[in-house]
Write a protein that holds these residues in place. Structure first.
Motif, PDB file in Angstrom:
ATOM      1  N   UNK A  26      12.411 -36.637  81.234  1.00  0.00           N
ATOM      2  CA  UNK A  26      11.152 -36.203  80.624  1.00  0.00           C
ATOM      3  C   UNK A  26      10.261 -35.479  81.630  1.00  0.00           C
ATOM      4  N   UNK A  27      10.357 -35.850  82.903  1.00  0.00           N
ATOM      5  CA  UNK A  27       9.563 -35.188  83.938  1.00  0.00           C
ATOM      6  C   UNK A  27      10.133 -33.813  84.289  1.00  0.00           C
ATOM      7  N   UNK A  28      11.444 -33.633  84.120  1.00  0.00           N
ATOM      8  CA  UNK A  28      12.090 -32.372  84.468  1.00  0.00           C
ATOM      9  C   UNK A  28      12.027 -31.343  83.339  1.00  0.00           C
ATOM     10  N   UNK A  29      11.727 -31.775  82.109  1.00  0.00           N
ATOM     11  CA  UNK A  29      11.714 -30.840  80.980  1.00  0.00           C
ATOM     12  C   UNK A  29      10.745 -29.678  81.180  1.00  0.00           C
ATOM     13  N   UNK A  30       9.512 -29.877  81.665  1.00  0.00           N
ATOM     14  CA  UNK A  30       8.642 -28.713  81.907  1.00  0.00           C
ATOM     15  C   UNK A  30       9.215 -27.728  82.933  1.00  0.00           C
ATOM     16  N   UNK A  31       9.879 -28.238  83.948  1.00  0.00           N
ATOM     17  CA  UNK A  31      10.494 -27.356  84.948  1.00  0.00           C
ATOM     18  C   UNK A  31      11.643 -26.560  84.341  1.00  0.00           C
ATOM     19  N   UNK A  32      12.411 -27.214  83.476  1.00  0.00           N
ATOM     20  CA  UNK A  32      13.516 -26.534  82.793  1.00  0.00           C
ATOM     21  C   UNK A  32      12.968 -25.420  81.908  1.00  0.00           C
ATOM     22  N   UNK A  33      11.902 -25.711  81.179  1.00  0.00           N
ATOM     23  CA  UNK A  33      11.294 -24.710  80.300  1.00  0.00           C
ATOM     24  C   UNK A  33      10.745 -23.532  81.090  1.00  0.00           C
ATOM     25  N   UNK A  34      10.124 -23.800  82.227  1.00  0.00           N
ATOM     26  CA  UNK A  34       9.617 -22.708  83.065  1.00  0.00           C
ATOM     27  C   UNK A  34      10.756 -21.835  83.579  1.00  0.00           C
ATOM     28  N   UNK A  35      11.864 -22.444  83.968  1.00  0.00           N
ATOM     29  CA  UNK A  35      13.012 -21.683  84.442  1.00  0.00           C
ATOM     30  C   UNK A  35      13.615 -20.842  83.317  1.00  0.00           C
ATOM     31  N   UNK A  36      13.712 -21.420  82.133  1.00  0.00           N
ATOM     32  CA  UNK A  36      14.216 -20.659  80.981  1.00  0.00           C
ATOM     33  C   UNK A  36      13.293 -19.488  80.655  1.00  0.00           C
ATOM     34  N   UNK A  37      11.998 -19.719  80.707  1.00  0.00           N
ATOM     35  CA  UNK A  37      11.051 -18.649  80.393  1.00  0.00           C
ATOM     36  C   UNK A  37      11.140 -17.532  81.426  1.00  0.00           C
TER      37      UNK A  37
END
Length: 125
Positions: A26-37
């Protein structure tokens, strides 16, 4: 690039937390989304097979390496997402092989097809 997250992703994260799977996902999901964006892809992504012509080569899954876990790439967390040609990425599932929905290819295909037409919310940083 827009990132849309399926409404049941929070349920997936709650299940992982309750079962003690993939600590820190759950803590890594924002980082994953930023990388995808930023890039439009994740390292180690591969297309999911058996989806037919309408979804083939549009639905991808990638490994997520979590700093709090001591798991290799093969046993770690996964994210499944749909890439549209219009620059929209829809995150459909987050979890991994401990979840029987992901580990069984028939269940995974059904999950992807059902969630692809479901409700999404836009991810905002």
């Amino acid at each position: 690039m827009r990132i849309l997250i399926h409404k049941e992703i929070q349920d997936d994260l709650r299940l992982c937390k309750r079962k003690h799977w993939y600590n820190g996902l759950d803590e890594e999901l924002p980082k994953i989304c930023r990388l995808l964006r930023a890039d439009g892809f994740l390292p180690g992504e591969e297309p999911i097979e058996y989806l037919g012509k309408e979804l083939g080569n549009k639905v991808w899954h990638a490994r997520v390496i979590l700093p709090k876990e001591n798991l290799g790439k093969r046993k770690g967390a996964r994210i499944v997402y749909f890439k549209e040609n219009t620059g929209i990425i829809r995150i459909l599932y987050i979890g991994g092989h401990n979840d029987s929905r992901y580990d069984n290819s028939h269940k995974l295909v059904d999950l992807i097809k059902n969630r692809n037409i479901g409700e999404f919310t836009e991810w905002n940083d």
